[in-house]
Motif scaffolding. Structure first.
Motif, PDB file in Angstrom:
ATOM      1  N   PRO A 242      -6.113  -2.099   8.810  1.00 34.15           N
ATOM      2  CA  PRO A 242      -5.320  -3.318   9.009  1.00 34.15           C
ATOM      3  C   PRO A 242      -4.960  -4.039   7.715  1.00 34.15           C
ATOM      4  O   PRO A 242      -4.077  -4.898   7.725  1.00 34.15           O
ATOM      5  N   LYS A 243      -5.611  -3.680   6.612  1.00 37.09           N
ATOM      6  CA  LYS A 243      -5.378  -4.378   5.347  1.00 37.09           C
ATOM      7  C   LYS A 243      -4.604  -3.533   4.323  1.00 37.09           C
ATOM      8  O   LYS A 243      -4.469  -3.942   3.164  1.00 37.09           O
ATOM      9  N   THR A 244      -4.119  -2.361   4.705  1.00 34.51           N
ATOM     10  CA  THR A 244      -3.329  -1.566   3.770  1.00 34.51           C
ATOM     11  C   THR A 244      -2.131  -2.370   3.279  1.00 34.51           C
ATOM     12  O   THR A 244      -1.375  -2.928   4.077  1.00 34.51           O
ATOM     13  N   LEU A 245      -1.946  -2.407   1.962  1.00 35.08           N
ATOM     14  CA  LEU A 245      -0.748  -3.041   1.399  1.00 35.08           C
ATOM     15  C   LEU A 245       0.406  -2.048   1.474  1.00 35.08           C
ATOM     16  O   LEU A 245       0.238  -0.858   1.223  1.00 35.08           O
ATOM     17  N   ILE A 246       1.577  -2.557   1.799  1.00 32.61           N
ATOM     18  CA  ILE A 246       2.752  -1.712   1.991  1.00 32.61           C
ATOM     19  C   ILE A 246       3.868  -2.234   1.091  1.00 32.61           C
ATOM     20  O   ILE A 246       4.185  -3.425   1.113  1.00 32.61           O
ATOM     21  N   ASN A 247       4.469  -1.322   0.316  1.00 28.34           N
ATOM     22  CA  ASN A 247       5.585  -1.746  -0.526  1.00 28.34           C
ATOM     23  C   ASN A 247       6.861  -1.817   0.316  1.00 28.34           C
ATOM     24  O   ASN A 247       6.868  -1.407   1.481  1.00 28.34           O
ATOM     25  N   PRO A 248       7.981  -2.322  -0.229  1.00 23.20           N
ATOM     26  CA  PRO A 248       9.164  -2.570   0.602  1.00 23.20           C
ATOM     27  C   PRO A 248      10.152  -1.408   0.671  1.00 23.20           C
ATOM     28  O   PRO A 248      11.315  -1.619   0.970  1.00 23.20           O
ATOM     29  N   ARG A 249       9.690  -0.172   0.426  1.00 25.45           N
ATOM     30  CA  ARG A 249      10.635   0.929   0.281  1.00 25.45           C
ATOM     31  C   ARG A 249      10.809   1.784   1.538  1.00 25.45           C
ATOM     32  O   ARG A 249      11.426   2.843   1.472  1.00 25.45           O
ATOM     33  N   SER A 250      10.291   1.350   2.669  1.00 25.04           N
ATOM     34  CA  SER A 250      10.441   2.113   3.908  1.00 25.04           C
ATOM     35  C   SER A 250      11.448   1.470   4.855  1.00 25.04           C
ATOM     36  O   SER A 250      11.701   1.992   5.936  1.00 25.04           O
ATOM     37  N   GLY A 251      11.999   0.327   4.452  1.00 22.21           N
ATOM     38  CA  GLY A 251      12.865  -0.440   5.339  1.00 22.21           C
ATOM     39  C   GLY A 251      12.156  -1.620   5.959  1.00 22.21           C
ATOM     40  O   GLY A 251      12.787  -2.500   6.557  1.00 22.21           O
ATOM     41  N   TYR A 252      10.826  -1.656   5.827  1.00 22.53           N
ATOM     42  CA  TYR A 252      10.026  -2.822   6.200  1.00 22.53           C
ATOM     43  C   TYR A 252       9.928  -3.725   4.976  1.00 22.53           C
ATOM     44  O   TYR A 252       9.849  -3.245   3.843  1.00 22.53           O
ATOM     45  N   ALA A 253       9.911  -5.030   5.181  1.00 21.66           N
ATOM     46  CA  ALA A 253       9.935  -5.976   4.068  1.00 21.66           C
ATOM     47  C   ALA A 253       8.769  -5.793   3.112  1.00 21.66           C
ATOM     48  O   ALA A 253       8.899  -6.017   1.907  1.00 21.66           O
ATOM     49  N   GLY A 254       7.617  -5.391   3.628  1.00 22.42           N
ATOM     50  CA  GLY A 254       6.480  -5.101   2.769  1.00 22.42           C
ATOM     51  C   GLY A 254       5.680  -6.323   2.377  1.00 22.42           C
ATOM     52  O   GLY A 254       5.998  -7.458   2.735  1.00 22.42           O
ATOM     53  N   ASP A 255       4.625  -6.066   1.603  1.00 21.38           N
ATOM     54  CA  ASP A 255       3.687  -7.111   1.200  1.00 21.38           C
ATOM     55  C   ASP A 255       3.875  -7.556  -0.242  1.00 21.38           C
ATOM     56  O   ASP A 255       3.335  -8.585  -0.645  1.00 21.38           O
ATOM     57  N   PHE A 256       4.579  -6.766  -1.026  1.00 15.73           N
ATOM     58  CA  PHE A 256       4.883  -7.135  -2.410  1.00 15.73           C
ATOM     59  C   PHE A 256       6.214  -6.499  -2.772  1.00 15.73           C
ATOM     60  O   PHE A 256       6.680  -5.567  -2.116  1.00 15.73           O
ATOM     61  N   TYR A 257       6.835  -7.017  -3.822  1.00 15.35           N
ATOM     62  CA  TYR A 257       8.137  -6.530  -4.257  1.00 15.35           C
ATOM     63  C   TYR A 257       7.987  -5.579  -5.444  1.00 15.35           C
ATOM     64  O   TYR A 257       6.955  -5.568  -6.117  1.00 15.35           O
ATOM     65  N   CYS A 258       9.031  -4.802  -5.694  1.00 17.17           N
ATOM     66  CA  CYS A 258       8.987  -3.796  -6.766  1.00 17.17           C
ATOM     67  C   CYS A 258      10.207  -3.914  -7.677  1.00 17.17           C
ATOM     68  O   CYS A 258      11.344  -4.025  -7.207  1.00 17.17           O
ATOM     69  N   ASP A 259       9.961  -3.852  -8.967  1.00 16.93           N
ATOM     70  CA  ASP A 259      11.007  -3.697  -9.981  1.00 16.93           C
ATOM     71  C   ASP A 259      10.773  -2.348 -10.645  1.00 16.93           C
ATOM     72  O   ASP A 259       9.673  -2.074 -11.129  1.00 16.93           O
ATOM     73  N   GLU A 260      11.788  -1.512 -10.669  1.00 16.19           N
ATOM     74  CA  GLU A 260      11.631  -0.127 -11.114  1.00 16.19           C
ATOM     75  C   GLU A 260      12.421   0.135 -12.389  1.00 16.19           C
ATOM     76  O   GLU A 260      13.578  -0.256 -12.508  1.00 16.19           O
ATOM     77  N   GLY A 261      11.792   0.817 -13.344  1.00 14.35           N
ATOM     78  CA  GLY A 261      12.496   1.247 -14.545  1.00 14.35           C
ATOM     79  C   GLY A 261      12.005   0.567 -15.803  1.00 14.35           C
ATOM     80  O   GLY A 261      11.190  -0.360 -15.769  1.00 14.35           O
ATOM     81  N   SER A 262      12.539   1.027 -16.926  1.00 18.81           N
ATOM     82  CA  SER A 262      12.042   0.593 -18.235  1.00 18.81           C
ATOM     83  C   SER A 262      12.874  -0.529 -18.863  1.00 18.81           C
ATOM     84  O   SER A 262      12.749  -0.784 -20.062  1.00 18.81           O
TER      85      SER A 262
END
Length: 466
Positions: A242-262
């Motif tokens: 029940p506590k797994t953190l999920i990122n927003p890359r599956s179409g679900y809003a997720g628990d944290f946001y991601c910035d990708e790249g250098s």
């Protein structure tokens, strides 16, 4: 004064408003995902993640044999049978997962993320749900690398993150899901079966790190949610933990946001949990490429500071070769960062970004308990600014907050004074002539007369809408 766990009503913030507020280079992926109240975690469930700050990411698979990056199957239009034949060659010599996990510890990571299956469909575990048994366990190596990873990571007391790509280039239905619905349904079934295997058989999973939810290389993760049904998918994930953190890359809003790249990180503190995902090498590829140049140490430390001082986590990727090995240059750079964190980790781990807004290229700040940490990249410009507690917006400061002392971390005491709410630090000439020549930043600890509370948990949702 509001408490650290006070919550306000959900506030939706559009992409345009986000950019205007932050004036930022931060590019958050997959905004506007589907939401479901039953999946929303208590902010305290993210504390371990936000305290950990440093993560170790690794991309490794069949593409590591060819050394042309993880997209080589698609980019080079390799025939399906030819690419699948590589699975019989994927027999890493002298590979020991504990060596990679030890490097993650040496780097200073508090959690790891392993690519379990990329867009090419090759699963690095014993996966009954894999279409045509395209797995490491049923081909050349006869090994379950996910099992080896989760066991080694947990033994080392590291958080366990699993990267999983729902898409699979082997399915024609991926490229035409509406025209080839039955084939696309097979790909979707593989996704559900494999995600359940990972969460059921290798748990408890701390982070489900999705990537590649878009369809036919068009649109975005969120625009393809109609197909993947991410609420259903992630309710299955949470059934096992029940506590797994999920990122927003599956179409679900997720628990944290991601910035990708250098790309460089500039702008203000983000009022949400977020993570910077980037490579220790050039960023041309996440998977192994021969002679991919390793990034400069000073630049990586500046990037780390720029992320953490804006409230983010720093997830740094390496690409092992076909045998799961890293070059001396890559391993050396990761350990060099770890040595820096060994000296200055108190100013990184367990902190929050702020309380002062960062000034691009000049300084950033972090804080915890009764300490404020200043990370200075340009002393001459830093001396021109005023640190004013009245300008702090990210946290409700006690009215009687005062600075008691200032010290270079691991070094000399500094003269510090307060006039009203303005803090002035006297920086001796030795810092100009010595410190920035031998280290990428000068880190100063301010000891305050009382502890600072954590930021208020304003529940903000970035929709991505204009």
């Amino acid at each position: 004064m509001a408490g650290s766990e006070d919550k306000q009503e959900l506030r939706e913030m559009t992409g345009a408003e986000l950019r205007s507020m932050l004036k930022s280079s931060i590019n958050l992926k997959s905004l506007g995902g589907m939401r479901d109240e039953s999946l929303t975690l208590d902010p305290r469930d993210l504390d371990w993640f936000r305290d950990g700050k440093i993560g170790f990411f690794f991309h490794w698979g069949l593409y590591s044999i060819l050394g042309q990056g993880e997209w080589t199957y698609f980019n080079d239009q390799i025939p399906k049978e030819t690419y699948e034949g590589l699975a019989q060659e994927f027999i890493p010599e002298n590979f020991d997962m504990e060596e990679l996990v030890t490097l993650a510890k040496d780097f200073g990571a508090k959690y790891m993320v392993m690519v379990t299956k990329h867009h090419d469909g090759f699963a690095l575990w014993d996966s009954p749900g894999s279409y045509e048994d395209f797995t490491s366990f049923k081909t050349g190596s006869k090994r379950d690398f996910v099992r080896e990873y989760v066991d080694a990571a947990r033994k080392a007391d590291l958080g366990v993150g699993l990267y999983y790509s729902p898409m699979d280039w082997r399915f024609p239905g991926y490229f035409d899901p509406k025209g080839l619905p039955e084939n696309a349904a097979l790909m979707k079934k593989q996704c559900y079966d494999q995600v359940e295997e990972l969460c059921r058989d290798y748990g408890p999973v701390d982070i489900m790190w999705y990537d590649g939810g878009w369809l036919a290389h068009k649109g975005s993760d969120t625009s393809s949610a109609w197909f993947w049904e991410p609420i259903k998918l992630n309710k299955m994930v949470r059934k096992y933990n029940p506590k797994t953190l999920i990122n927003p890359r599956s179409g679900y809003a997720g628990d944290f946001y991601c910035d990708e790249g250098s790309h460089e990180i500039e702008g203000g503190i983000l009022p949400v949990p977020w993570e910077k995902n980037m490579c220790v090498c050039s960023g041309r590829s996440w998977g192994w490429m021969e002679n991919d140049p390793v990034s400069d140490f000073d630049w990586l430390i500046h990037m780390l500071i720029n992320v953490v001082s804006r409230g983010g986590n720093f997830l740094l990727n390496v690409g092992p070769d076909r045998n799961g090995k890293l070059s001396k240059e890559v391993s050396g750079r990761m350990r060099q960062i770890g040595e820096w964190l060994g000296k200055y980790g108190d100013s990184i781990y367990g902190t929050r970004g702020g309380p002062f807004e960062p000034l691009d290229g000049v300084f950033g700040s972090t804080y915890k308990d009764n300490k404020i940490y200043l990370h200075i990249m340009d002393i001459q410009e830093f001396e021109k600014i005023s640190l004013n507690l009245e300008e702090v917006k990210v946290v409700d400061l006690p009215d009687d907050l005062k600075v008691l002392s200032a010290q270079v971390i691991g070094g000399q005491e500094l003269e510090v004074s307060m006039e009203g709410k303005s803090i002035k630090i006297l920086l001796p000439e030795s810092l100009y002539t010595r410190d920035l020549k031998v280290q990428p930043v000068i880190s100063i600890a301010l000891t305050m007369n009382t502890a600072l509370p954590k930021p208020r948990q304003d529940e903000i949702v970035f929709t991505g809408k204009e």
